[in-house]
Design an enzyme around this catalytic site. Structure first.
Site, PDB file in Angstrom:
ATOM      1  N   ARG A 114       0.890  -1.171   0.000  1.00  0.00           N
ATOM      2  CA  ARG A 114       0.000   0.000   0.000  1.00  0.00           C
ATOM      3  C   ARG A 114       0.917   1.207   0.000  1.00  0.00           C
ATOM      4  O   ARG A 114       1.623   1.463   0.991  1.00  0.00           O
ATOM      5  CB  ARG A 114      -0.924   0.001   1.212  1.00  0.00           C
ATOM      6  CG  ARG A 114      -1.673   1.309   1.368  1.00  0.00           C
ATOM      7  CD  ARG A 114      -2.845   1.239   2.306  1.00  0.00           C
ATOM      8  NE  ARG A 114      -3.965   0.568   1.670  1.00  0.00           N
ATOM      9  CZ  ARG A 114      -5.216   0.589   2.113  1.00  0.00           C
ATOM     10  NH1 ARG A 114      -5.515   1.255   3.213  1.00  0.00           N
ATOM     11  NH2 ARG A 114      -6.175  -0.046   1.476  1.00  0.00           N
ATOM     12  N   HIS A 141      -7.060   1.114  -6.801  1.00  0.00           N
ATOM     13  CA  HIS A 141      -7.303   0.170  -5.701  1.00  0.00           C
ATOM     14  C   HIS A 141      -7.953  -1.100  -6.287  1.00  0.00           C
ATOM     15  O   HIS A 141      -9.123  -1.382  -6.045  1.00  0.00           O
ATOM     16  CB  HIS A 141      -8.217   0.837  -4.673  1.00  0.00           C
ATOM     17  CG  HIS A 141      -8.231   0.180  -3.320  1.00  0.00           C
ATOM     18  ND1 HIS A 141      -7.456  -0.918  -2.999  1.00  0.00           N
ATOM     19  CD2 HIS A 141      -8.947   0.471  -2.191  1.00  0.00           C
ATOM     20  CE1 HIS A 141      -7.694  -1.266  -1.738  1.00  0.00           C
ATOM     21  NE2 HIS A 141      -8.585  -0.440  -1.226  1.00  0.00           N
ATOM     22  N   GLN A 144      -9.852  -3.864  -4.169  1.00  0.00           N
ATOM     23  CA  GLN A 144     -11.166  -3.405  -3.711  1.00  0.00           C
ATOM     24  C   GLN A 144     -12.228  -3.694  -4.767  1.00  0.00           C
ATOM     25  O   GLN A 144     -13.317  -4.186  -4.468  1.00  0.00           O
ATOM     26  CB  GLN A 144     -11.109  -1.885  -3.440  1.00  0.00           C
ATOM     27  CG  GLN A 144     -12.421  -1.312  -2.975  1.00  0.00           C
ATOM     28  CD  GLN A 144     -12.823  -1.814  -1.591  1.00  0.00           C
ATOM     29  OE1 GLN A 144     -12.036  -1.733  -0.664  1.00  0.00           O
ATOM     30  NE2 GLN A 144     -14.020  -2.356  -1.457  1.00  0.00           N
ATOM     31  N   ASP A 232     -17.310   7.110  -2.091  1.00  0.00           N
ATOM     32  CA  ASP A 232     -16.104   6.923  -1.272  1.00  0.00           C
ATOM     33  C   ASP A 232     -15.860   8.237  -0.534  1.00  0.00           C
ATOM     34  O   ASP A 232     -16.491   9.272  -0.843  1.00  0.00           O
ATOM     35  CB  ASP A 232     -14.917   6.558  -2.179  1.00  0.00           C
ATOM     36  CG  ASP A 232     -13.640   6.222  -1.403  1.00  0.00           C
ATOM     37  OD1 ASP A 232     -13.716   5.972  -0.185  1.00  0.00           O
ATOM     38  OD2 ASP A 232     -12.551   6.219  -2.033  1.00  0.00           O
ATOM     39  N   CYS A 271     -16.330   1.510  -0.167  1.00  0.00           N
ATOM     40  CA  CYS A 271     -15.182   0.655   0.178  1.00  0.00           C
ATOM     41  C   CYS A 271     -14.834   0.746   1.659  1.00  0.00           C
ATOM     42  O   CYS A 271     -14.163  -0.144   2.181  1.00  0.00           O
ATOM     43  CB  CYS A 271     -13.988   1.013  -0.683  1.00  0.00           C
ATOM     44  SG  CYS A 271     -13.353   2.680  -0.423  1.00  0.00           S
ATOM     45  N   ARG A 299     -13.562  -8.619   0.568  1.00  0.00           N
ATOM     46  CA  ARG A 299     -12.130  -8.363   0.376  1.00  0.00           C
ATOM     47  C   ARG A 299     -11.343  -9.646   0.623  1.00  0.00           C
ATOM     48  O   ARG A 299     -10.420  -9.982  -0.114  1.00  0.00           O
ATOM     49  CB  ARG A 299     -11.641  -7.258   1.338  1.00  0.00           C
ATOM     50  CG  ARG A 299     -12.205  -5.875   1.083  1.00  0.00           C
ATOM     51  CD  ARG A 299     -11.693  -5.291  -0.238  1.00  0.00           C
ATOM     52  NE  ARG A 299     -10.237  -5.221  -0.278  1.00  0.00           N
ATOM     53  CZ  ARG A 299      -9.497  -4.265   0.286  1.00  0.00           C
ATOM     54  NH1 ARG A 299     -10.076  -3.249   0.878  1.00  0.00           N
ATOM     55  NH2 ARG A 299      -8.156  -4.292   0.199  1.00  0.00           N
TER      56      ARG A 299
HETATM   57  N1  NVA Z   1      -9.996   6.717  -1.612  1.00  0.00           N
HETATM   58  C1  NVA Z   1      -9.652   6.263  -0.290  1.00  0.00           C
HETATM   59  C2  NVA Z   1      -9.835   4.781  -0.185  1.00  0.00           C
HETATM   60  C3  NVA Z   1      -9.558   4.199   1.178  1.00  0.00           C
HETATM   61  C4  NVA Z   1      -9.672   2.713   1.214  1.00  0.00           C
HETATM   62  C5  NVA Z   1      -8.224   6.661   0.035  1.00  0.00           C
HETATM   63  O1  NVA Z   1      -7.355   6.536  -0.844  1.00  0.00           O
HETATM   64  O2  NVA Z   1      -7.979   7.080   1.165  1.00  0.00           O
HETATM   65  N1   CP Z   2     -11.269  -0.297   1.819  1.00  0.00           N
HETATM   66  C1   CP Z   2     -10.036  -0.349   2.328  1.00  0.00           C
HETATM   67  O1   CP Z   2      -9.051  -0.538   1.604  1.00  0.00           O
HETATM   68  O2   CP Z   2      -9.983  -0.222   3.679  1.00  0.00           O
HETATM   69  P1   CP Z   2      -8.682  -0.034   4.585  1.00  0.00           P
HETATM   70  O3   CP Z   2      -8.108   1.306   4.253  1.00  0.00           O
HETATM   71  O4   CP Z   2      -9.168  -0.136   5.984  1.00  0.00           O
HETATM   72  O5   CP Z   2      -7.697  -1.124   4.247  1.00  0.00           O
END
Ligand code: NVA
Ligand code: CP
Length: 314
Positions: A114, A141, A144, A232, A271, A299
């Site tokens: 990540r 992502h 997801q 989101d 998500c 997931r």
């Molecule tokens: N768009 C959000 C998704 C979190 C899972 C982010 O990047 O923070």
């Molecule tokens: N949806 C998602 O990726 O959640 P987290 O940021 O908690 O991993």
């Protein structure tokens, strides 16, 4: 001399994986999910498909779902996992991604990252000798969206030809949703403020690939008649929380009156984590159309099949 697995694949973006392969991964996820019914959460699947394999997970950003679902995925597949924070690795003190990739490839069978930047995931994949999985970047992502398509199909039947809507920020999750629309053949309309539209490159890619994807600048047109409504957070990790951004997004909140414009049986997806009272109201996320908890559970199931494919087991 390399230490690579004899057969492996990266999972960096949905657009890079052939349609038929994505369908195979999804069908495997469904099959394995059904087979586990009644088993306890930590019990190992029949045949322990990833026995002897270890996944290293590197987090440069916060996570709840991704971290826990990947760890439980490896447990259920009979393998093991190592969780690392980028900031506590030498990576955080300037060791290069390339060197990190080469070293990690000597210890583990796969790496999940990540990352703050998409370029970091691409470089890790390029320089390492084991499969790399994108677990969210500033661009996309993809894990997801595999879980999301699984959820759509559980609730709506085959996703092909369904009418899906996205409202809010044209962010990383929106990018993967656009790629999913092309790869799984559904119709997608995104409603975003003018200055928060999805990236031009992914829209151009979708157009060139013959996808049924369009963007509009208001929420009502996006959700009209939709079978599913996605949103989101308005402020993604790494983004600045500015008054101007929040104000531009205000008309894009998913509330009861917006949901009423979608199909009668429409479902709501997010998500998570949600920012209740901003992009979605409590009445929608806790209401009968919401499938967000199934989505979060999926997931785990989707990623088990992704891991098995990356490691050449399916
Ligand atoms: N768009 C959000 C998704 C979190 C899972 C982010 O990047 O923070
Ligand atoms: N949806 C998602 O990726 O959640 P987290 O940021 O908690 O991993």
């Amino acid at each position: 001399m390399g230490v690579a697995a004899s057969h492996y694949q990266h999972f960096l973006d949905l657009k890079d994986v052939p349609k038929e392969t994505l369908r195979h991964i999804l069908d495997t996820a469904k099959l394995w999910k059904n087979r586990r019914e009644g088993m306890s959460k930590g019990a190992v699947d029949e045949g322990a498909p990833l026995s002897g394999k270890t996944l290293a997970m590197v987090f440069e950003k916060s996570s709840t779902r991704t971290r826990i679902s990947f760890e439980m995925a490896m447990q259920q597949l009979g393998g093991s996992s190592i969780i690392l924070q980028g900031s506590s690795m030498q990576l955080g003190r300037g060791e290069t991604i390339a060197d990190t990739a080469r070293v990690m490839s000597r210890y583990v069978d796969a790496i999940m990252l990540r990352a703050n930047t998409h370029a970091a995931v691409e470089e890790l994949a390029e320089e390492g000798e084991v499969p790399v999985i994108n677990a969210l970047t500033d661009r996309s992502h993809p894990c997801q969206l595999m879980a999301d398509v699984l959820t759509l199909e559980e609730h709506l039947g085959p996703v092909q030809g369904k009418k899906i809507a996205w409202v809010g920020d044209g962010n990383n999750v929106a990018t993967s949703l656009i790629e999913a629309a092309v790869q799984f053949d559904f119709s997608l309309t995104l409603g975003c403020p003018d200055n928060l539209m999805p990236e031009t490159d992914v829209l151009n890619w979708a157009k060139a690939a013959g996808g049924d994807v369009r963007v509009v600048d208001n929420a009502s047109d996006a959700v009209g008649g939709a079978n599913a409504v996605f949103t989101d957070t308005w402020i993604s990790m790494g983004d600045d929380r500015t008054g101007a951004k929040l104000k531009a997004l205000e008309p894009f909140q998913v509330n009861d009156s917006l949901m009423a414009k979608a199909h009668n049986d429409a479902i709501f997806l997010h998500c998570l984590p949600a920012h209740r009272g901003e992009e979605v109201t409590n009445s929608v996320i806790d209401g009968p159309q919401s499938v967000v908890w199934d989505e979060a559970e999926n997931r785990l199931h989707a990623q088990k099949a992704i891991l098995a494919w990356c490691l050449g087991v399916i």
